[in-house]
Scaffold this active site. Structure first.
Site, PDB file in Angstrom:
ATOM      1  N   LYS A 111       0.989  -1.378   0.102  1.00 21.25           N
ATOM      2  CA  LYS A 111      -0.067  -0.140   0.101  1.00 21.25           C
ATOM      3  C   LYS A 111       1.051   1.190   0.128  1.00 21.25           C
ATOM      4  O   LYS A 111       0.285   2.342  -0.424  1.00 21.25           O
ATOM      5  CB  LYS A 111      -1.005  -0.074   1.189  1.00 21.25           C
ATOM      6  CG  LYS A 111      -1.905  -0.940   1.042  1.00 21.25           C
ATOM      7  CD  LYS A 111      -3.002  -1.228   2.125  1.00 21.25           C
ATOM      8  CE  LYS A 111      -4.175  -2.179   1.702  1.00 21.25           C
ATOM      9  NZ  LYS A 111      -3.878  -3.363   2.098  1.00 21.25           N
TER      10      LYS A 111
HETATM   11  C1  LIG Z   1      -4.570  -4.611   1.668  1.00 18.68           C
HETATM   12  C2  LIG Z   1      -3.898  -5.844   1.224  1.00 18.68           C
HETATM   13  C3  LIG Z   1      -4.251  -6.754   0.535  1.00 18.68           C
HETATM   14  C4  LIG Z   1      -5.646  -6.512  -0.350  1.00 18.68           C
HETATM   15  O1  LIG Z   1      -5.584  -5.695  -1.234  1.00 18.68           O
HETATM   16  P1  LIG Z   1      -6.851  -5.149  -1.976  1.00 18.68           P
HETATM   17  O2  LIG Z   1      -6.360  -4.075  -2.742  1.00 18.68           O
HETATM   18  O3  LIG Z   1      -7.942  -4.750  -0.939  1.00 18.68           O
HETATM   19  O4  LIG Z   1      -7.464  -6.256  -2.730  1.00 18.68           O
HETATM   20  C5  LIG Z   1      -3.594  -7.912   0.219  1.00 18.68           C
HETATM   21  N1  LIG Z   1      -2.311  -8.098   0.968  1.00 18.68           N
HETATM   22  C6  LIG Z   1      -1.980  -7.244   2.106  1.00 18.68           C
HETATM   23  C7  LIG Z   1      -0.792  -7.471   2.663  1.00 18.68           C
HETATM   24  C8  LIG Z   1      -2.563  -5.987   2.114  1.00 18.68           C
HETATM   25  O5  LIG Z   1      -2.455  -5.159   2.872  1.00 18.68           O
END
Ligand SMILES: *Cc1c(COP(=O)(O)O)cnc(C)c1O
Length: 459
Positions: A111
């Site tokens: 993210k």
């Molecule tokens: C947020 C997250 C996901 C999922 O991502 P999306 O965009 O919500 O599908 C998967 N793995 C990790 C470690 C995350 O932080």
């Protein structure tokens, strides 16, 4: 480029509207009115670019006159200078597939890649606009930390992060709550992630409140995040491409944001073969994509908490696409989901989905086994989310070059790692200090009025 809402395709918006509002006033999600598709010659020019240069090329056409190409260039360089890898991401071969490590940013999850950019977009916007805004965001664990790191200490912006109390890992929580900047506010909600997400949606929908506090959002529905994430699909595709073998991606999925970014990359011309939507036992998207039943069930707690989601917000963008950009049909589908907790995808739409997407579900035991097997065979520790992406390839039959998105650093989930291979997953040195820092957060019940009151008191 202009944008419309999935619930009203006749009114158009600029990128700036889309970025600052995040969610449309009608409750829909923003999508581009038209997409330009890259030709093979265009793609050829992208091939040898460094990550930041590639990001500039891909992101610029989406932002309209929000900023000049030169300003964007500066912002991208600044955003990606905080990563521990020069090219932001890192591709590692593990057995017969590759893992694209996306967790070399400040808070150890993918993210950061989008969020660092968003933080600097806000700064740019607020320097020019002379207003003060409040970001309110729900997190299942990783968004919150990434958003806080991107926004902390920036002028004229506060950030409020709602996380489900006791349902994020202690390291995930510490990455959020040990922050000392005055513009950061953490709230632990007595509920699950869907509750947090629903509270944020309700605050947005309350026009009086959201206008009053000048509310803005950085959840995975924010279009700016999607475009930033689509860059690493291009980057890794070019790294791995050989003799015209198909390239497939497996994406650990919760809110359908990251995998939607892959789908966007495909729509603008990157010849991805299949995207695998990899879920944990909260498998609504697996049921939707394999059987056509998007039926909401109770959220189960798992060792991959960032995917403990039953309402995959970004799925609305796909529903809109499947209905050929018909807003009325999208509204009807979303109404069904809201009122009956169900949406049945007809055969024709399901066939369309399966051109681009496959899905797999990985159980808790399987996650532990995958981490164990990969460690024993290759001496590499996968975090539980990445392990789900890794294992998903074993449940589908796909040849070619297979890339797993590595979404988090294993040290964020030490309990799962310990259970699986009995070792301690260590934090990178520069982050160990958070273990002893004092934590700051307020625990509040799952009650919209109380949360709104709390936010008003703090600003
Ligand atoms: C947020 C997250 C996901 C999922 O991502 P999306 O965009 O919500 O599908 C998967 N793995 C990790 C470690 C995350 O932080």
């Amino acid at each position: 480029m202009n944008y419309v809402s999935t619930r009203n395709s006749s009114k158009s918006f600029t990128f700036q509207d889309v970025f600052i509002k995040s969610l449309a006033d009608d409750g829909g999600l923003f999508v581009p009115e038209f997409l330009h598709k890259y030709s093979n010659e265009d793609l050829e020019k992208f091939k040898n670019l460094e990550y930041s240069e590639l990001a500039k090329k891909i992101i610029y056409p989406f932002i309209g006159d929000f900023m000049s190409e030169k300003d964007l260039s500066k912002i991208i360089d600044k955003s990606y200078s905080v990563f521990r890898k020069k090219n932001v991401v890192n591709l590692v071969k593990i057995g017969d597939r590759s893992v694209l490590e996306l967790f070399h940013g400040p808070t150890l999850a993918f993210k950061d890649v989008a969020m660092q950019l968003l933080g600097n977009f806000y700064e740019y916007y607020l320097n020019n606009e002379n207003e003060k805004i409040n970001i309110v965001v729900a997190t299942s664990g990783d968004t919150g930390a990434a958003a806080i790191d991107a926004i902390k200490g920036k002028k004229n912006v506060n950030i409020f992060v709602l996380h489900p109390n006791n349902r994020v890992s202690p390291i995930q929580r510490k990455l959020m709550t040990t922050n000392k900047e005055k513009n950061v506010f953490n709230i632990a909600i007595e509920g699950n992630f869907d509750d947090c997400q629903n509270l944020v949606k309700a605050m947005f929908a309350d026009k009086i409140f959201s206008k009053e506090i000048k509310m803005s959002g950085v959840n995975s529905i924010n279009w700016a995040r999607i475009i930033a994430q689509s860059v690493y699909y291009f980057y890794s595709y070019f790294l791995i491409e050989d003799n015209n073998q198909p390239v497939n991606f497996s994406v650990p999925t919760g809110n359908f944001g990251d995998v939607y970014a892959g789908y966007l990359a495909k729509k603008i011309g990157l010849p991805i073969n299949k995207l695998i939507v990899a879920t944990n036992q909260n498998d609504i998207l697996h049921r939707a994509i394999s059987k056509g039943t998007y039926d909401i069930e109770k959220v189960l707690e798992t060792i991959s908490p960032s995917m403990d989601i039953q309402i995959a917000s970004n799925f609305e963008r796909l529903i809109y696409d499947l209905n050929n950009c018909n807003d009325t049909k999208t509204i009807a589908a979303m109404k069904n989901i809201k009122e009956k907790g169900k949406y049945t995808i007809n055969k024709e739409s399901l066939d369309k989905i399966n051109i681009d997407f496959l899905s797999s579900r990985i159980s808790e035991d399987e996650v532990l086994k995958i981490i164990n097997t990969v460690y024993k065979k290759f001496n590499i520790v996968l975090d539980p989310h990445t392990a789900i992406g890794y294992g998903a390839f074993d449940k589908v039959d796909l040849n070619g070059n297979n890339i797993v998105l590595g979404t988090a650093h294993p040290c964020k989930f030490p309990d799962a790692i310990k259970r699986s291979i009995n070792i301690k997953a260590e934090l990178p040195d520069e982050l160990t200090f958070i273990l002893d820092e004092k934590e700051n957060y307020d625990i509040i019940e799952n009650n919209l009025e109380k949360i709104k009151q709390h936010i008003k008191e703090k600003i």
